[in-house]
Design an enzyme around this catalytic site. Structure first.
Site, PDB file in Angstrom:
ATOM      1  N   GLU A 192       0.691  -1.299   0.148  1.00 34.28           N
ATOM      2  CA  GLU A 192       0.013  -0.041  -0.137  1.00 34.28           C
ATOM      3  C   GLU A 192       0.755   1.407   0.003  1.00 34.28           C
ATOM      4  O   GLU A 192       0.466   2.139  -0.544  1.00 34.28           O
ATOM      5  CB  GLU A 192      -0.812   0.001   1.258  1.00 34.28           C
TER       6      GLU A 192
ATOM      7  N   HIS B 257     -12.006  -5.506   7.816  1.00 30.25           N
ATOM      8  CA  HIS B 257     -12.416  -5.317   6.406  1.00 30.25           C
ATOM      9  C   HIS B 257     -13.733  -4.590   6.831  1.00 30.25           C
ATOM     10  O   HIS B 257     -14.624  -4.268   5.984  1.00 30.25           O
ATOM     11  CB  HIS B 257     -13.090  -6.611   6.126  1.00 30.25           C
TER      12      HIS B 257
END
Lengths: 482, 334
Positions: free
Chosen positions: B70, B139
């Site tokens: 990321e 999540h």
């Protein structure tokens, strides 16, 4: 050379790299696998390779904090913590045993120099050198430069003026004109050599110590002082000289360089991008990610690591168990170590690397092996962690002195030239002092400027509130005046 | 229209995910400098299929599958932006943004100011966020306050398909970095998208439902919950005004203020923990601005100061109609 390095040679040929010899050395090293055993996996069965190490054991050691995990190799852990001068002597006898035959034996004596500073137990890596510390011009089978006397004089001038600027900035910090200064003393050759290898359309992503590279990019040196004086956080337009802003968070800019290079490739341009960073930054995840991205996208970027041996107080062996340039191998591009105090070698190697980038051959890692002669910054006290002897040893390898000896002994420059550079240097000093003393403080309301390009309602609101707050003092001042 | 979603020529009903897809497609068509990048955004079309079909039509050079890193995604996007591109990067899930947090906070947010305005960083970071989909840990989080707190960033979150389409267009056009929070549990909610409409300004709040007794303000996934609460409250004789904030940085305090001056009561709703959250900031500002109009303290409904719970507990954890109405009742009790 070992058997493994023969295989590496053919690999290197296939990849058409400029850094053939570096690739050889890298493979020769990694095949030793003494490293895996030395890394705390002492229970690994004999003959097990690093990749064959049971996953569990590896996971176990890696989870422990470094201080503890090296416990099983007590001697290695101990020696690395000590000053390199001593540890090299102590650790080498023991740790060298499992290593393959050092490359030294067959190496052309003049083309390589043994240098201290690597983790003990590693075979001495090769070092590209074209000018010895004594000022003797030597050759290297893979790298060379063909320069006129004027061009070599130019490199000398660049280094002298850069050093002068740097010394002036350090003095200005002592006088309170700058809040901080990060000196490049000792790294002039690495910066000028690499900086002069670039074209105007190439793009540079510096750390905060690349004053010499800035000089090569025609950035007004006094522009670099703003952030150290505290009047801005950079402030120059990176696109004017294709020299990005100084980046303080270690390693971040290496990803920016990679992304920029990806853009260059998309544009179909043949420019190269160069990312500067240090030995400390080589531990940062961002640098590893930049290596990955650049490799998989074949980005035209050169990674130029100035290994100046110290990340503030931590020696390079606290960052890496292998010579930094050898890391490139694992990412799939060549790495090479160059004498970072040899401006000719730095120029030659960087030229080769940017040429690779231009012609679509992808990234390359250059480790310029040099030394931070001064403190990390003016706030640092290196006497707490390193020895005078070490500094003295590196002083003998001074980049400017060796080029001067060469210029004189080869009859490439006369007294008038050196006197001229000295004069310029004095003028540079005056210019810098004058510039800093007349550098205005920013307006208070600059706090709110440029937070956003398209504006932001909260910034507008707070700006107005703060302005009216400030104005309330002006009112009372003027009333008092009455 | 193709299943992959081409730019709609006429108004049509689209789910939120398709509206974003359609918006990205329009941007890719209109500006050759726009890039889409992230993990699995290419061949797969993203784990939520938001980028479905884009790589097929615009090529691997513009819709880029990235390595799984990321910080590398955002860091290289910064470099691409410096080269003149307008990258739209996807962080696959809310809880995975943190490896990139350094690049976002220390570089992306500050580089424009560092250069005294001489360079621009038009980077959009898409983050599917929030809970309610029965997912595993990391999540279902709502980290928007961590980004809204940072000067140099702008943060928005659409609540419906039309806003998803238009706000993405506007985010890509913005010369500032925008963190685009996508309400992942609303990806499948359909709404009318009219590409010929004139959109509201990106950072404006919108009154989603008129009312008179209590203002309920929310953004992203919670707007739907608030609208349902307002419908239920109406049956009980309470008139709620629902404000869809749409932008968490900057926040359109003027619109909230106008509403509160009318209703005298304010309830703020978000999935993120209430402690030091977006609602806390709005409560403070509105208390300052509307002190003499308030009939009750500003109340907040949101997550607790605890890690996001396992999926079997998320229905209890997430603000729902009852918890919103409970706060409304408390506000009305003053």
């Amino acid at each position: 050379m070992t058997v493994e390095s023969t295989a590496a040679r053919s690999d290197a040929r296939r990849s058409g790299t400029g850094g053939k010899r570096a690739t050889q050395a890298a493979t020769g090293r990694s095949a030793g696998n003494g490293k895996a055993a030395g890394n705390g996996t002492a229970e690994v069965p004999e003959g097990a390779t690093a990749s064959g190490t049971p996953r569990k054991a590896a996971a176990k050691t890696s989870r422990k904090p470094p201080a503890k995990s090296t416990g099983s190799t007590k001697s290695a852990g101990k020696t690395t913590r000590k000053a390199p001068a001593k540890s090299a002597a102590k650790g080498s006898a023991k740790a060298k045993a499992p290593a393959k035959a050092p490359a030294e034996a067959k190496a052309p004596a003049k083309a390589r120099t043994r240098v201290s500073g690597d983790a003990p137990g590693q075979p001495e890596p090769e070092l590209v050198q074209l000018l010895t510390p004594e000022g003797e011009r030597v050759t290297h089978p893979d790298y060379d430069v063909d320069l006129s006397a004027e061009e070599i004089q130019g490199l000398y001038r660049d280094m002298v003026l850069t050093r002068r600027f740097d010394a002036e900035a350090t003095a200005l910090q002592r006088q309170g004109e700058l809040g901080l200064w990060a000196s490049l003393l000792g790294q002039e050759a690495a910066q000028i050599g690499s900086g002069r290898a670039l074209r105007p359309d190439d793009y540079v992503f510096p750390t905060y110590r690349e004053h010499g590279v800035a000089w090569c990019r025609d950035v007004d040196p006094t522009m670099l002082l703003g952030m150290f004086r505290g009047v801005n956080n950079g402030g120059w337009d990176p696109n004017t000289n294709n020299f990005h802003l100084y980046t303080i968070v270690i390693g971040s800019q290496v990803l920016h360089a990679t992304g920029y290079a990806m853009g260059v490739a998309k544009d179909g341009a043949d420019s190269a991008v160069i990312a500067y960073f240090g030995d400390g930054a080589s531990s940062q995840g961002d640098v590893a990610e930049a290596f990955t991205f650049s490799a998989v996208y074949n980005a035209p970027v050169v990674f130029f690591c100035q290994n100046n041996q110290w990340a503030i107080s931590e020696p390079t062996e606290r960052q890496s168990r292998v010579p930094i340039y050898q890391r490139a191998q694992g990412f799939g591009f060549p790495g090479v170590r160059v004498d970072g105090n040899d401006v000719l070698a730095c120029l030659a190697v960087t030229k080769a690397a940017v040429e690779r980038a231009r012609t679509g051959e992808g990234p390359m890692l250059i480790e310029a092996f040099t030394y931070r002669m001064g403190a990390h910054t003016t706030s640092d006290d290196p006497t707490r962690y390193r020895s005078d002897e070490e500094r003295t040893a590196w002083e003998a390898k001074d980049p400017i002195q060796r080029l001067r000896v060469y210029l004189e002994s080869a009859g490439l420059a006369d007294d008038a030239f050196f006197a001229g550079v000295e004069e310029e240097s004095e003028a540079m000093g005056r210019h810098v002092r004058e510039a800093i003393r007349t550098m205005p403080d920013p307006d208070t309301m600059a706090i709110f400027e440029n937070a956003y390009a398209d504006g932001h309602a909260l910034v507008d609101e707070e700006r107005a509130q703060f302005a009216s707050y400030l104005a309330s003092f002006a009112d009372s001042d003027s009333q008092e005046g009455r | 229209m193709a299943a992959t979603g081409t730019a709609p020529a006429a108004a049509q009903k689209l789910p939120v995910a398709k509206a974003i897809n359609s918006s990205l497609r329009t941007a890719l068509e209109n500006d050759p400098k726009v890039l889409v990048m992230g993990e699995d955004v290419g061949k797969l079309g993203g784990v939520f299929r938001v980028t479905d079909g884009l790589q097929k039509d615009f090529g691997e050079d513009r819709v880029i599958d990235t390595p799984l890193a990321e910080s590398g995604i955002v860091g290289t996007a910064i470099g691409l932006a410096l080269r003149g591109y307008r990258p739209v990067v996807e962080i696959q899930f809310d809880g995975f943004v943190f490896p990139a947090y350094d690049q976002i906070v220390t570089q992306l947010a500050k580089m424009h100011a560092r250069a005294l305005g001489k360079i621009k960083l038009p980077v959009v970071i898409r983050i599917p966020y929030g809970g309610g989909i029965g997912a595993v840990e990391h999540h279902s989080e709502s980290p928007e306050a961590l980004f809204a707190h940072v000067a140099g960033l702008k943060c928005v979150s659409p609540s419906n398909a039309s806003d998803a389409y238009w706000m993405m267009q506007q985010a890509i056009e913005s010369d500032d970095p925008v963190i685009f929070f996508e309400p992942k549990r609303r990806y499948w909610d359909k709404g009318e998208v009219d590409p010929s409409a004139i959109p509201a300004p990106l950072h404006s709040a919108q009154v989603a439902r008129q009312g008179s007794a209590v203002t309920v303000a929310a953004y992203g996934p919670m707007v739907k919950v608030c609208l349902e609460a307002a419908a239920a409250a109406e049956e009980e004789g309470n008139s709620l005004e629902v404000v869809d904030l749409r932008s968490m940085s900057p926040i359109d305090f003027d619109t909230v203020q106008r509403s509160v001056e009318k209703t005298g009561r304010l309830v703020l709703v978000h999935e993120a923990p209430v402690f030091l959250g977006t609602g806390a900031e709005i409560a403070a500002r509105i208390t300052e601005r509307c002190f003499y109009h308030l009939e009750a303290p500003v109340l907040r409904v949101g997550g607790f100061h605890a890690p996001y719970p396992p999926a079997r507990l998320e229905d209890e954890y997430l603000p729902n109609l009852d918890r919103v109405l409970d706060a409304v009742d408390r506000a009305l009790a003053y």
